[in-house]
Design an enzyme around this catalytic site. Structure first.
Site, short mmCIF file in Angstrom:
data_model
loop_
_atom_site.label_atom_id
_atom_site.label_comp_id
_atom_site.label_asym_id
_atom_site.label_seq_id
_atom_site.Cartn_x
_atom_site.Cartn_y
_atom_site.Cartn_z
N SER A 144 0.87 -1.19 0.00
CA SER A 144 0.00 0.00 0.00
C SER A 144 0.90 1.23 0.00
O SER A 144 2.09 1.13 0.35
CB SER A 144 -0.85 -0.01 1.28
OG SER A 144 -1.53 1.20 1.46
N TYR A 157 -2.34 -1.20 10.53
CA TYR A 157 -2.30 -1.34 9.07
C TYR A 157 -0.96 -0.81 8.53
O TYR A 157 -0.30 -1.46 7.72
CB TYR A 157 -3.47 -0.56 8.46
CG TYR A 157 -3.66 -0.76 6.97
CD1 TYR A 157 -4.33 -1.88 6.48
CD2 TYR A 157 -3.19 0.17 6.05
CE1 TYR A 157 -4.53 -2.06 5.11
CE2 TYR A 157 -3.38 0.00 4.68
CZ TYR A 157 -4.05 -1.11 4.22
OH TYR A 157 -4.23 -1.29 2.87
N1 LIG Z 1 -8.81 -0.35 -1.29
C1 LIG Z 1 -7.79 0.42 -0.95
O1 LIG Z 1 -7.95 1.66 -0.76
C2 LIG Z 1 -6.43 -0.19 -0.78
C3 LIG Z 1 -5.29 0.68 -0.84
C4 LIG Z 1 -4.02 0.11 -0.72
C5 LIG Z 1 -3.87 -1.26 -0.56
N2 LIG Z 1 -4.99 -2.07 -0.53
C6 LIG Z 1 -4.80 -3.50 -0.36
O2 LIG Z 1 -5.44 -4.21 -1.39
C7 LIG Z 1 -5.65 -5.56 -0.95
C8 LIG Z 1 -7.04 -6.03 -1.37
O3 LIG Z 1 -8.00 -5.34 -0.57
P1 LIG Z 1 -9.31 -4.67 -1.21
O4 LIG Z 1 -9.09 -3.20 -1.18
O5 LIG Z 1 -9.66 -5.33 -2.49
O6 LIG Z 1 -10.40 -4.99 -0.06
P2 LIG Z 1 -11.65 -5.98 -0.05
O7 LIG Z 1 -12.17 -5.93 1.35
O8 LIG Z 1 -12.59 -5.62 -1.14
O9 LIG Z 1 -11.02 -7.41 -0.36
C9 LIG Z 1 -10.21 -8.09 0.57
C10 LIG Z 1 -10.50 -9.59 0.49
O10 LIG Z 1 -9.65 -10.26 1.45
C11 LIG Z 1 -10.43 -11.28 2.05
N3 LIG Z 1 -9.90 -11.71 3.34
C12 LIG Z 1 -10.02 -11.09 4.54
N4 LIG Z 1 -9.45 -11.83 5.51
C13 LIG Z 1 -8.94 -12.93 4.90
C14 LIG Z 1 -8.22 -14.06 5.38
N5 LIG Z 1 -7.92 -14.21 6.69
N6 LIG Z 1 -7.84 -15.00 4.49
C15 LIG Z 1 -8.16 -14.86 3.18
N7 LIG Z 1 -8.84 -13.83 2.67
C16 LIG Z 1 -9.22 -12.87 3.53
C17 LIG Z 1 -11.81 -10.65 2.18
O11 LIG Z 1 -12.80 -11.64 2.41
C18 LIG Z 1 -11.95 -9.94 0.86
O12 LIG Z 1 -12.51 -10.79 -0.11
C19 LIG Z 1 -5.39 -5.55 0.56
O13 LIG Z 1 -4.12 -6.10 0.84
C20 LIG Z 1 -5.42 -4.08 0.90
O14 LIG Z 1 -4.68 -3.79 2.07
C21 LIG Z 1 -6.24 -1.55 -0.64
#
Ligand SMILES: NC(=O)c1ccc[n+]([C@@H]2O[C@H](COP(=O)([O-])OP(=O)(O)OC[C@H]3O[C@@H](n4cnc5c(N)ncnc54)[C@H](O)[C@@H]3O)[C@@H](O)[C@H]2O)c1
Length: 284
Positions: A144, A157
């Site tokens: 991130s 985080y």
């Molecule tokens: N959305 C943002 O603003 C953002 C910014 C920077 C980084 N990220 C990163 O992107 C990645 C994806 O997140 P997203 O934004 O798509 O969120 P999201 O909540 O839409 O998707 C995350 C997924 O991870 C799954 N998950 C949660 N706990 C789990 C576990 N113990 N084992 C397996 N799966 C699990 C959830 O069920 C979900 O399907 C993450 O690593 C997040 O930190 C997101």
């Protein structure tokens, strides 16, 4: 890896947000999919969308908690049994919790560290030997902008995402040391973009339940972070496409939001000046 057609993608967190979009982009390139998530209904929806957009895509799903090494090992074994290999590994599953960092509970720490840090560490541990042995592959670790820049109310985080950057850089150096030239690494560092991340608690396990005391400042910060996620101009689909291009070009760092690199320079300037803490939510 230049030609992804016919190769196998293993994606954690494949039931929502970025993981779903990565699955759709991989399928569009003719890849086979191994999806893992704690959210089985979410994975079914991903599979439905994959089938609608790229009929005939070979997909296997597994209920997976990435914080458990034995489950991530079983996930790697599933790819091997079903498709004979795994080529591009997306350590993508992630969750978030807010609150002033001294108030976060032990359960907050264990849950978020378990998914965001151990989840990536176990993905690296379970899959890297397979990639080295087969002489080709690529690991994408989803960090991130919070892996470089710290804002308030995101302490756990921020810690996990800085750790994912550190782990990814070290992984690339260790692969270089053993001459595994055909195993690439990418660390993805996006700023906010619209997904379900601000509602991470929907999949929080009961044994790590939320007992954080509610305070006004945390509620205000949570609302600001939710708004930033929802207003993100770059969509998950765009970030997924940039990520696959990085795999094809063997690019290590990916910053989909260009301004983040400017903010990293400002943070470095604050460190150089040694006087005041840098705040990524209020950088100027
Ligand atoms: N959305 C943002 O603003 C953002 C910014 C920077 C980084 N990220 C990163 O992107 C990645 C994806 O997140 P997203 O934004 O798509 O969120 P999201 O909540 O839409 O998707 C995350 C997924 O991870 C799954 N998950 C949660 N706990 C789990 C576990 N113990 N084992 C397996 N799966 C699990 C959830 O069920 C979900 O399907 C993450 O690593 C997040 O930190 C997101």
């Amino acid at each position: 890896m230049q030609n992804l057609s016919g190769k196998v993608a293993a994606i954690t967190g494949g039931g929502s947000g970025l993981g779903r979009e990565l699955a759709l982009r991989c399928a569009a390139r003719g890849m086979k999919l191994v999806l893992g998530d704690v959210d089985e209904a979410g994975m079914q929806e991903t599979q439905r969308q994959v089938e609608a957009q790229n009929p005939g895509t070979e997909t296997v799903t597994m209920r997976l908690d990435v914080s458990k090494l034995e489950q991530v090992q079983a996930f790697a074994d599933l790819a091997k049994q079903r498709f004979g290999a795994a080529h591009v590994i997306f350590n993508n599953a992630g969750v978030s919790v807010g609150g002033p960092v001294w108030m976060n509970t032990q359960a907050d720490w264990e849950w978020v560290m378990g998914v965001n840090l151990y989840g990536v560490a176990w993905g690296v541990k379970a899959f890297t030997p397979m990639l080295i042995e087969q002489g080709e592959g690529h690991i994408v670790n989803v960090a991130s902008a919070a892996g470089w820049l710290n804002g308030p109310s995101m302490g756990i985080y921020n810690v996990t995402k800085h750790s994912v950057v550190a782990l990814s850089e070290t992984l690339a150096l260790d692969l270089r040391d053993v001459g595994a030239d055909n195993v690439g690494v990418t660390v993805l560092c996006p700023a906010f973009f619209p997904t379900g991340i601000h509602d991470s608690a929907r999949n929080r396990p009961a044994d790590k339940a939320d007992t954080l005391e509610r305070v006004d400042v945390a509620a205000e910060r949570a609302a600001a972070i939710k708004a930033a996620v929802e207003k993100g101009k770059i969509k998950a689909a765009d970030i997924a496409e940039m990520t696959l291009k990085a795999v094809e070009d063997n690019q290590f760092y990916v910053f989909p939001h260009r301004k983040i690199k400017d903010l990293i320079k400002l943070r470095a300037a604050a460190a150089e000046a040694e006087k005041t803490v840098f705040d990524s939510m209020n950088p100027f």
